[in-house]
Design a protein around this motif. Structure first.
Motif, short mmCIF file in Angstrom:
data_model
loop_
_atom_site.label_atom_id
_atom_site.label_comp_id
_atom_site.label_asym_id
_atom_site.label_seq_id
_atom_site.Cartn_x
_atom_site.Cartn_y
_atom_site.Cartn_z
N THR B 84 0.86 -1.19 0.00
CA THR B 84 0.00 0.00 0.00
C THR B 84 0.89 1.24 0.00
N TYR B 85 1.34 1.66 1.18
CA TYR B 85 2.07 2.93 1.26
C TYR B 85 3.33 2.95 0.40
N SER B 87 4.32 0.97 -2.17
CA SER B 87 4.05 0.88 -3.60
C SER B 87 3.45 2.18 -4.11
N TYR B 88 2.58 2.78 -3.29
CA TYR B 88 1.94 4.04 -3.72
C TYR B 88 2.99 5.13 -3.90
N TYR B 92 3.20 6.83 -7.37
CA TYR B 92 2.68 8.18 -7.54
C TYR B 92 3.76 9.26 -7.38
N THR B 166 -4.30 0.12 -3.32
CA THR B 166 -3.37 1.08 -3.92
C THR B 166 -3.88 1.55 -5.28
N THR B 169 -7.06 3.95 -4.54
CA THR B 169 -7.05 5.04 -3.57
C THR B 169 -6.88 6.39 -4.28
N ILE B 172 -2.62 9.22 -0.82
CA ILE B 172 -1.94 8.38 0.16
C ILE B 172 -2.67 8.38 1.51
N LEU B 175 -5.32 5.73 2.23
CA LEU B 175 -4.88 4.37 2.55
C LEU B 175 -5.02 4.08 4.05
#
Lengths: 302, 260
Positions: B84-85, B87-88, B92, B166, B169, B172, B175
């Motif tokens: 999640t965090y 990879s984001y 991004y 991810t 969303t 960030i 998440l």
């Protein structure tokens, strides 16, 4: 010889917005080909379709005679891409950025190291070899991106605004490198907002607006076809325009300036001084910027 | 258009995995700290502290009862937060995915590499934690060694689920919703620190049918206590099927987000 890129009726829609509207162009082996146009003209979208990262909506697009829809990997293996915004890997040093990127092209490790060092010296960043990305200036990042785009020895380079945000020294260095690459037989496609850059570098170019190609040709041909060889700029007064009308001259009015398009600037200036007290007259060769503004207008796009 | 719908996964996905591996080991001192510290803290505070009052559950000392739950939780957290965090941020803020797909890599390769890396991170964390728990003598050997390969599968499950969040969303901060509404309740209500049997029957059924962490705990507890749960096979099959399902969904959602 078959063209490197061939687009026929290429179209890209985002919902109801037509970003690229049935355009046709082809890029030949070994030439430097430019895409010019105001913001939102469809240049970057066209680049993304050539790079096989944005699917076309309709039409036909081949790169190295391969269809972008069915052979993206083979095409991308032969491309070098310089993106508009830096996407260097902040977790790595300059050298590691290049060697890590080389892995995506399955270049063996020792070969990748050699190429990385060679390219760092090509873009004059040897001294920054083991420096993290965040320590680089904007110009250095741009040069490192160019080095990264060359890591797979590409047959076609795609450059989206190669000198955006650079100081004059940085721009000239990039121009020099691009000319060297072109001289070595590379095919280069670039987009730019800097018309001086396009005029200096491109063998041929297109000017796009609203998703369409307005004109295509070499910078010199476009200039002589659409504005003539020279331009006189004169203060805009009623007597000046009356004179010009009497002389049957080709001119346009931009605010308090009148631009006269002519192949004989001396004669026109002489006539103006003799008959209508023009104040200051400024003569200069016509440029691609004149063509661009003439074709796309002076209204701000965003 | 149609050709864009067929998954395009190749061995190049491993290059993405390798990129993350290299970055992980650049800062390994920081990265190896949590799996060493966390189990020690939980064992001391909850296992030995709270365990003083609990004594035994189903004839098992409380410390030994929660040890496998700590392993399952570490598998969940390592993969979920990576995909999640982290990879984001790569997708991004760093535009790493964008740089990758300008090479022969497809977006499917990139996402697959990220998922495999999330699972690898679970494997690394669970293995280190297993070492610490072995030193404390609260897990049975040699059966517990199967936790090492299992942690990759358990991690992959949570990596695939995480990647779906991810992909959808808006930013960030959003998440935090899956973290607090999905991960935190699961951390407490998946048979981790107390048996599911103390919960109302409906809640028990929901936990066994729907909660991924419940499946991980059933398997890790079976292995560390050397007593195979009757639900062992069910949970293993559940994990495999749901992993495949979310893998396919995550590829699809990521394409929808990034290929325009």
């Amino acid at each position: 010889m078959k063209p490197v890129i061939n687009a026929e009726n290429l179209t890209k829609r985002y919902g109801s917005l037509v970003a690229v509207d049935t355009i046709n162009f082809s890029v030949n082996q070994g030439e430097m080909f430019g895409f010019l146009g105001p913001n939102g003209a469809g240049k970057t979208t066209t680049m993304k379709m050539i790079q096989c990262i944005s699917p076309k909506t309709s039409g036909h697009l081949t790169v190295f005679d391969r269809d972008v829809d069915t052979h993206p990997r083979e095409i991308k293996r032969m491309l070098g891409v310089l993106p508009q915004e830096s996407n260097l890997d902040p977790d790595f040093t300059c050298f590691e950025n290049l060697t890590n990127y080389a892995r995506y092209f399955e270049i063996p490790k020792s070969e990748a190291g050699d190429r990385a060092d060679r390219l760092l010296s090509f873009v004059q960043l040897e001294e920054k070899r083991d420096v993290p990305i965040e320590k680089l200036s904007g110009g250095m990042k741009r040069r490192l991106l160019l080095a990264r785009a060359l890591i797979n020895d590409p047959q076609l380079l795609i450059l989206d605004e190669p000198t955006i945000g650079l100081d004059p020294q940085g721009r000239h260095l990039i121009w020099e490198k691009l000319k060297a690459l072109r001289a070595a037989g590379n095919t280069i496609v670039l987009t730019t907002h800097y018309l001086e850059e396009a005029e200096r570098l491109c063998d041929r170019l297109v000017i796009m607006d609203d998703g369409k190609i307005l004109v295509e040709g070499s910078p010199q041909d476009l200039i002589s076809k659409y504005v003539g060889s020279d331009i006189l700029e004169v203060e805009h007064t009623p007597s000046v325009t009356a004179c010009l009308d009497a002389m049957n001259a080709r001119y346009e009015i931009f605010g308090d300036i009148v631009q006269v398009h002519t192949a004989h600037p001396r004669e026109v200036a002489k006539d103006l001084f003799e008959h209508c007290n023009p104040g200051r007259v400024f003569a200069r060769p016509a440029s691609l910027e004149d063509v661009f503004l003439k074709l796309t207008g002076r209204v701000l796009r965003d | 258009m149609d050709s864009y719908l067929i998954p395009r996964i190749s061995g190049l996905a491993l290059k993405v995995w390798r990129r993350n591996w290299d970055v992980f080991f650049k800062t390994y001192q920081v990265n190896f700290l949590p799996p060493f510290i966390e189990p020690v803290l939980y064992l001391l505070a909850i296992g030995f502290g709270l365990g003083m009052f609990v004594g035994e559950i189903d004839g098992v000392p409380y410390v030994n009862y929660i040890a496998p739950a700590l392993l399952a939780i570490s598998m969940m957290n390592a993969a979920f937060f990576e995909c999640t965090y982290s990879s984001y941020v790569r997708m991004y803020y760093q535009k790493t995915f964008e740089a990758m797909i300008a090479t022969p890599l497809s977006l499917d390769d990139v996402v697959t590499g990220e998922l495999l890396w999330g699972a690898t991170r679970s494997l690394i964390y669970s293995s280190v934690m297993l070492l610490v728990l072995t030193v404390f003598g609260v897990v049975d050997l040699p059966l517990s060694l199967l936790i090492i390969p299992f942690s990759f599968l358990g991690g992959l499950l949570f990596a695939c689920i995480a990647m779906c969040f991810t992909a959808i969303t808006p930013g960030i901060d959003a998440l935090n919703y899956p973290s607090f509404l999905f991960i935190t309740p699961m951390f407490l209500f998946s048979g981790t620190f107390f048996p599911l049997t103390v919960l109302p029957p409906t809640v028990q059924v929901l936990a066994v049918v729907f909660l991924p962490l419940t499946q991980l705990v059933i398997i890790t507890r079976s292995l560390t206590l050397s007593s195979i749960s009757p639900l062992f096979l069910y949970s293993l099959i559940w994990i495999i099927l749901v992993t495949v399902l979310f893998f396919v969904i995550s590829l699809r959602l990521m394409r929808r987000r990034l290929i325009v």
